[in-house]
Write a protein that holds these residues in place. Structure first.
Motif, short mmCIF file in Angstrom:
data_model
loop_
_atom_site.label_atom_id
_atom_site.label_comp_id
_atom_site.label_asym_id
_atom_site.label_seq_id
_atom_site.Cartn_x
_atom_site.Cartn_y
_atom_site.Cartn_z
N ILE A 35 34.98 40.81 45.10
CA ILE A 35 34.63 42.21 45.32
C ILE A 35 35.58 42.83 46.32
O ILE A 35 35.96 42.20 47.31
CB ILE A 35 33.16 42.35 45.78
N HIS A 36 35.98 44.04 46.01
CA HIS A 36 36.75 44.85 46.96
C HIS A 36 36.00 46.16 47.11
O HIS A 36 35.65 46.80 46.12
CB HIS A 36 38.17 45.10 46.47
N ILE A 37 35.75 46.55 48.36
CA ILE A 37 35.08 47.81 48.63
C ILE A 37 36.15 48.83 48.98
O ILE A 37 36.83 48.71 49.99
CB ILE A 37 34.06 47.69 49.78
N LEU A 69 42.30 42.50 41.26
CA LEU A 69 41.06 41.72 41.22
C LEU A 69 40.93 40.95 39.91
O LEU A 69 40.55 39.78 39.91
CB LEU A 69 39.84 42.63 41.39
N GLN A 70 41.25 41.61 38.81
CA GLN A 70 41.17 40.97 37.51
C GLN A 70 42.18 39.81 37.41
O GLN A 70 41.88 38.78 36.81
CB GLN A 70 41.38 41.98 36.37
N GLY A 75 43.03 33.97 37.38
CA GLY A 75 43.57 32.75 37.97
C GLY A 75 42.48 31.70 38.17
O GLY A 75 42.70 30.52 37.94
N LEU A 76 41.30 32.14 38.58
CA LEU A 76 40.17 31.21 38.73
C LEU A 76 39.70 30.71 37.37
O LEU A 76 39.37 29.53 37.22
CB LEU A 76 39.03 31.88 39.49
N GLY A 85 35.76 40.26 38.68
CA GLY A 85 36.17 41.11 39.79
C GLY A 85 35.43 42.43 39.76
O GLY A 85 35.23 43.00 38.69
N LEU A 86 35.02 42.89 40.93
CA LEU A 86 34.32 44.16 41.05
C LEU A 86 35.03 45.04 42.07
O LEU A 86 35.32 44.60 43.18
CB LEU A 86 32.88 43.94 41.54
#
Length: 145
Positions: A35-37, A69-70, A75-76, A85-86
């Motif tokens: 998550i990235h805010i 994020l995607q 990668g994971l 990713g959010l």
């Protein structure tokens, strides 16, 4: 431990946080939520949106952050770890807490930057506030700059 939330701040420390998340997720078979805010919309904080070029620049920054994020999630996934990713706009601490509850998160992973006393007095620390407010275990990873 089914769900892990990793807060990404795009300050070139993501690899360390992702490595910890991958290690834990592999051991427990967990899904990783990155998550990235992002900053809230200008209207949200009481300012006019401004000229079109500013809106276009902000929109491009958000698209780039979402793409990144995607890429991290992909990668994971290549390591056989389920990941998503959010990108969420709003107040950082409140949004992390809200998303943690919504996603049934079992562990929050955050990076911690050391800041000066004045920085802490005026702006505080996201990691400190999360630890204070969370009923979910929090892993704080020291980030050395």
């Amino acid at each position: 431990m089914k769900n892990i939330l990793v807060a990404i701040d795009f300050e070139n420390n993501e690899k360390l946080l992702l490595d910890y998340a991958a290690e834990i997720a592999t051991k427990f078979g967990s899904k990783v939520w990155l998550i990235h805010i992002a900053e809230p919309e200008p209207d949200f904080v009481g300012y006019e949106v401004g000229p079109q070029y500013i809106r276009d620049t902000l929109a491009e920054e958000l698209r780039e952050e979402h793409r990144q994020l995607q890429d991290y999630a992909m990668g994971l996934t290549k390591k056989e770890i389920e990941a998503d990713g959010l990108l969420v706009q709003g107040a950082t601490v409140e949004m992390i807490m809200a998303e943690s509850e919504k996603l049934n998160i079992d562990l929050i992973i955050l990076g911690h930057h050391e800041h000066s006393f004045l920085y802490k007095v005026f702006l505080g620390s996201v990691s400190t506030e999360i630890v204070k407010k969370s009923k979910i275990p929090v892993l704080i990873v020291p980030l050395i700059e």
